[in-house]
Design a protein around this motif. Structure first.
Motif, PDB file in Angstrom:
ATOM      1  N   ILE A  52       0.837  -1.207   0.000  1.00 50.80           N
ATOM      2  CA  ILE A  52       0.000   0.000   0.000  1.00 50.80           C
ATOM      3  C   ILE A  52       0.870   1.255   0.000  1.00 50.80           C
ATOM      4  N   ALA A  53       1.964   1.221   0.777  1.00 51.49           N
ATOM      5  CA  ALA A  53       2.883   2.365   0.776  1.00 51.49           C
ATOM      6  C   ALA A  53       3.498   2.566  -0.605  1.00 51.49           C
ATOM      7  N   GLY A  54       3.842   1.463  -1.249  1.00 49.83           N
ATOM      8  CA  GLY A  54       4.400   1.557  -2.602  1.00 49.83           C
ATOM      9  C   GLY A  54       3.393   2.111  -3.588  1.00 49.83           C
ATOM     10  N   LEU A  55       2.135   1.719  -3.420  1.00 54.97           N
ATOM     11  CA  LEU A  55       1.072   2.230  -4.295  1.00 54.97           C
ATOM     12  C   LEU A  55       0.941   3.746  -4.156  1.00 54.97           C
ATOM     13  N   LEU A  56       0.823   4.221  -2.922  1.00 59.35           N
ATOM     14  CA  LEU A  56       0.622   5.653  -2.700  1.00 59.35           C
ATOM     15  C   LEU A  56       1.849   6.467  -3.120  1.00 59.35           C
ATOM     16  N   ALA A  57       3.026   5.988  -2.726  1.00 60.73           N
ATOM     17  CA  ALA A  57       4.243   6.724  -3.054  1.00 60.73           C
ATOM     18  C   ALA A  57       4.452   6.772  -4.566  1.00 60.73           C
ATOM     19  N   GLY A  58       4.252   5.645  -5.222  1.00 60.77           N
ATOM     20  CA  GLY A  58       4.462   5.591  -6.667  1.00 60.77           C
ATOM     21  C   GLY A  58       3.443   6.422  -7.431  1.00 60.77           C
ATOM     22  N   ALA A  59       2.154   6.339  -7.021  1.00 57.46           N
ATOM     23  CA  ALA A  59       1.112   7.089  -7.717  1.00 57.46           C
ATOM     24  C   ALA A  59       1.324   8.591  -7.569  1.00 57.46           C
ATOM     25  N   LEU A  60       1.661   9.039  -6.354  1.00 56.52           N
ATOM     26  CA  LEU A  60       1.917  10.464  -6.153  1.00 56.52           C
ATOM     27  C   LEU A  60       3.144  10.921  -6.928  1.00 56.52           C
ATOM     28  N   GLY A  76      -0.948  17.105 -24.909  1.00 59.18           N
ATOM     29  CA  GLY A  76      -2.025  17.041 -23.941  1.00 59.18           C
ATOM     30  C   GLY A  76      -1.811  18.026 -22.799  1.00 59.18           C
ATOM     31  N   SER A  77      -2.771  18.066 -21.872  1.00 59.75           N
ATOM     32  CA  SER A  77      -2.685  18.999 -20.755  1.00 59.75           C
ATOM     33  C   SER A  77      -1.876  18.386 -19.622  1.00 59.75           C
ATOM     34  N   ALA A  78      -1.221  19.255 -18.859  1.00 57.73           N
ATOM     35  CA  ALA A  78      -0.402  18.787 -17.746  1.00 57.73           C
ATOM     36  C   ALA A  78      -1.268  18.117 -16.676  1.00 57.73           C
ATOM     37  N   MET A  79      -2.412  18.740 -16.344  1.00 56.14           N
ATOM     38  CA  MET A  79      -3.275  18.172 -15.312  1.00 56.14           C
ATOM     39  C   MET A  79      -3.868  16.849 -15.767  1.00 56.14           C
ATOM     40  N   GLY A  80      -4.286  16.768 -17.042  1.00 53.70           N
ATOM     41  CA  GLY A  80      -4.833  15.516 -17.553  1.00 53.70           C
ATOM     42  C   GLY A  80      -3.824  14.388 -17.484  1.00 53.70           C
ATOM     43  N   ALA A  81      -2.571  14.692 -17.851  1.00 53.17           N
ATOM     44  CA  ALA A  81      -1.524  13.677 -17.808  1.00 53.17           C
ATOM     45  C   ALA A  81      -1.223  13.263 -16.374  1.00 53.17           C
ATOM     46  N   ALA A  82      -1.224  14.244 -15.449  1.00 56.78           N
ATOM     47  CA  ALA A  82      -0.928  13.937 -14.049  1.00 56.78           C
ATOM     48  C   ALA A  82      -2.008  13.055 -13.427  1.00 56.78           C
ATOM     49  N   VAL A  83      -3.270  13.441 -13.623  1.00 49.00           N
ATOM     50  CA  VAL A  83      -4.378  12.649 -13.066  1.00 49.00           C
ATOM     51  C   VAL A  83      -4.401  11.251 -13.676  1.00 49.00           C
ATOM     52  N   SER A  84      -4.185  11.190 -14.986  1.00 45.59           N
ATOM     53  CA  SER A  84      -4.168   9.895 -15.658  1.00 45.59           C
ATOM     54  C   SER A  84      -3.065   9.011 -15.098  1.00 45.59           C
ATOM     55  N   SER A  85      -1.863   9.574 -14.921  1.00 47.58           N
ATOM     56  CA  SER A  85      -0.745   8.801 -14.380  1.00 47.58           C
ATOM     57  C   SER A  85      -1.047   8.306 -12.974  1.00 47.58           C
ATOM     58  N   PHE A  86      -1.583   9.200 -12.141  1.00 49.51           N
ATOM     59  CA  PHE A  86      -1.894   8.816 -10.756  1.00 49.51           C
ATOM     60  C   PHE A  86      -2.889   7.660 -10.723  1.00 49.51           C
ATOM     61  N   LEU A  87      -4.002   7.831 -11.439  1.00 47.96           N
ATOM     62  CA  LEU A  87      -5.059   6.820 -11.381  1.00 47.96           C
ATOM     63  C   LEU A  87      -4.623   5.483 -11.980  1.00 47.96           C
ATOM     64  N   PHE A 141      -1.497   4.364 -12.405  1.00 44.14           N
ATOM     65  CA  PHE A 141      -0.479   3.729 -11.564  1.00 44.14           C
ATOM     66  C   PHE A 141      -1.143   3.033 -10.380  1.00 44.14           C
ATOM     67  N   ALA A 142      -2.079   3.753  -9.750  1.00 44.95           N
ATOM     68  CA  ALA A 142      -2.762   3.165  -8.596  1.00 44.95           C
ATOM     69  C   ALA A 142      -3.557   1.926  -8.989  1.00 44.95           C
ATOM     70  N   SER A 143      -4.233   1.980 -10.155  1.00 43.94           N
ATOM     71  CA  SER A 143      -5.020   0.821 -10.580  1.00 43.94           C
ATOM     72  C   SER A 143      -4.127  -0.372 -10.892  1.00 43.94           C
ATOM     73  N   GLY A 144      -2.925  -0.100 -11.397  1.00 44.18           N
ATOM     74  CA  GLY A 144      -1.999  -1.203 -11.640  1.00 44.18           C
ATOM     75  C   GLY A 144      -1.365  -1.702 -10.361  1.00 44.18           C
ATOM     76  N   ALA A 145      -0.992  -0.767  -9.472  1.00 43.72           N
ATOM     77  CA  ALA A 145      -0.270  -1.135  -8.259  1.00 43.72           C
ATOM     78  C   ALA A 145      -1.142  -1.871  -7.253  1.00 43.72           C
ATOM     79  N   ILE A 146      -2.464  -1.702  -7.314  1.00 50.32           N
ATOM     80  CA  ILE A 146      -3.333  -2.383  -6.358  1.00 50.32           C
ATOM     81  C   ILE A 146      -3.438  -3.873  -6.651  1.00 50.32           C
ATOM     82  N   ILE A 147      -3.209  -4.258  -7.898  1.00 46.79           N
ATOM     83  CA  ILE A 147      -3.412  -5.662  -8.285  1.00 46.79           C
ATOM     84  C   ILE A 147      -2.493  -6.615  -7.535  1.00 46.79           C
ATOM     85  N   PRO A 148      -1.182  -6.359  -7.404  1.00 47.48           N
ATOM     86  CA  PRO A 148      -0.343  -7.298  -6.643  1.00 47.48           C
ATOM     87  C   PRO A 148      -0.692  -7.373  -5.155  1.00 47.48           C
ATOM     88  N   VAL A 149      -1.394  -6.348  -4.658  1.00 47.71           N
ATOM     89  CA  VAL A 149      -1.734  -6.314  -3.232  1.00 47.71           C
ATOM     90  C   VAL A 149      -3.028  -7.064  -2.939  1.00 47.71           C
TER      91      VAL A 149
END
Length: 353
Positions: free
Chosen positions: A174-182, A263-274, A276-284
């Motif tokens: 979970i720590a890896g998910l949050l740290a990586g997504a942010l 593309g937009s900076a905010m769109g890319a940031a939100v997309s990356s966060f979400l 990454f989190a959706s991928g990182a939750i799977i191993p957990v």
């Protein structure tokens, strides 16, 4: 007089007829979700497929038989076109056009074979428009999802291999998910924003036009502007003289590189966060639902493997490449990184045990 067509030939003609009708329907369905030029192009493609349909109708004559359905891939494409009409469907249509059998079929005309090749290029160009529109956000999404899948699987497996307890593995994941997504979101925002600022800094200053009327016509330093933008000395002088006559500054299309669609900076940031989190939750997930030990490792690896195959196949389809090869490449890279971390975790766990 030609010999009567065999039963196998009649079946082939009927199959071609059904496929042409299905392909025309796909283009009409796609056109119904478009406007303007793209709609007109898609309807023109549907008309071209109707011409091919007429060819097979002419050969069959009164032997058309009962209407048949197109092949499963074309029917699935039609279903997607009616419901989504996205660049994903256009990419699939591009691959469908590339599989045309007409070039090697004596019953199809050379014109029909050439049509299909051109159709592929037309659909490729339409798909390229969509790819360009989503390139920035899609790049961030794919990169984020795969990074989340691979990095957190590697983290969870590496920590788990040391022999620590399940709560520690879960907390680490979970720590890896949050740290990586942010980190991904912040990094993508800074990256895209910085790139946009760099591009904006290259745009001409509109206030420069005010200085035009005060320039020394004989020296005319305006020509230096165009030389700096890539024109030769002769071209820059001629263009500067023309600008002075017209009293307007133009941006020469051949001297300024087109800006990349990022593309937009905010769109890319939100997309990356979400993503990454959706991928990182799977191993957990196995640890969240109570799995422990080697069984949790197997389940996590299997889930991530399915996800890697899926993202790889999507990238392959959208890029026009073979989806299976892209999926296997994604799987090999992801499992290679995670496997190496797991082995290091085993060695580290043994050394401290």
């Amino acid at each position: 007089m030609s010999a009567p067509a065999s039963a196998a030939t009649l079946r082939k003609w009927r199959r071609y007829l059904a496929d042409e009708r299905a392909e025309a329907a796909v283009y009409r369905d796609l056109a119904s979700r478009r406007q303007g030029e793209e709609r007109d192009i898609l309807l023109a493609l549907a008309d071209a497929e109707a011409r091919h349909e007429s060819h097979w109708l002419g050969l069959l004559g009164d032997r058309v038989g009962r209407p048949q359905r197109g092949d499963i891939r074309t029917r699935m494409l039609g279903w997607l076109a009616r419901r989504f009409g996205s660049v994903f469907v256009l990419a699939l249509a591009q691959r469908a056009e590339a599989r045309s059998p007409y070039e090697d079929d004596v019953d199809a005309t050379a014109t029909m074979a050439a049509d299909e090749q051109i159709h592929e290029e037309v659909v490729r160009a339409l798909a390229a428009r969509g790819r360009q529109r989503l390139s920035g956000t899609f790049r961030a999404a794919v990169f984020g999802a795969n990074d989340g899948l691979v990095s957190n699987l590697a983290l969870v497996l590496g920590i788990g291999a040391t022999g620590v307890s399940t709560p520690v593995i879960l907390a680490t994941g979970i720590a890896g998910l949050l740290a990586g997504a942010l980190s991904m979101g912040a990094g993508e925002f800074v990256s895209v924003r910085s790139q946009r600022e760099l591009l904006a800094a290259s745009n001409p200053n509109p206030d420069a036009q005010k200085a035009l009327e005060f320039l020394d016509v004989d020296a005319n330093e305006l020509s230096l502007v165009y030389r700096a933008r890539g024109m030769s000395e002769e071209e820059s002088k001629a263009h500067a003289a023309e600008v002075m006559r017209d009293l307007s500054i133009e941006r020469p299309a051949d001297a300024v590189a087109e800006h990349e669609e990022i593309g937009s900076a905010m769109g890319a940031a939100v997309s990356s966060f979400l993503f990454f989190a959706s991928g990182a939750i799977i191993p957990v997930l196995p640890y969240l639902f109570g799995a422990t030990g080697f069984s949790a490792v197997i389940i996590a690896a299997a889930l991530v493997g399915i996800a890697l195959l899926g993202t790889g196949a999507v990238v392959g389809l959208l890029s026009g490449g073979p989806p299976l090869l892209r999926a296997l490449r994604q799987l090999a890279i992801g499992f290679g990184a995670a496997g190496a971390t797991y082995l290091l975790g085993l060695l580290f766990g043994t050394s401290i045990g």
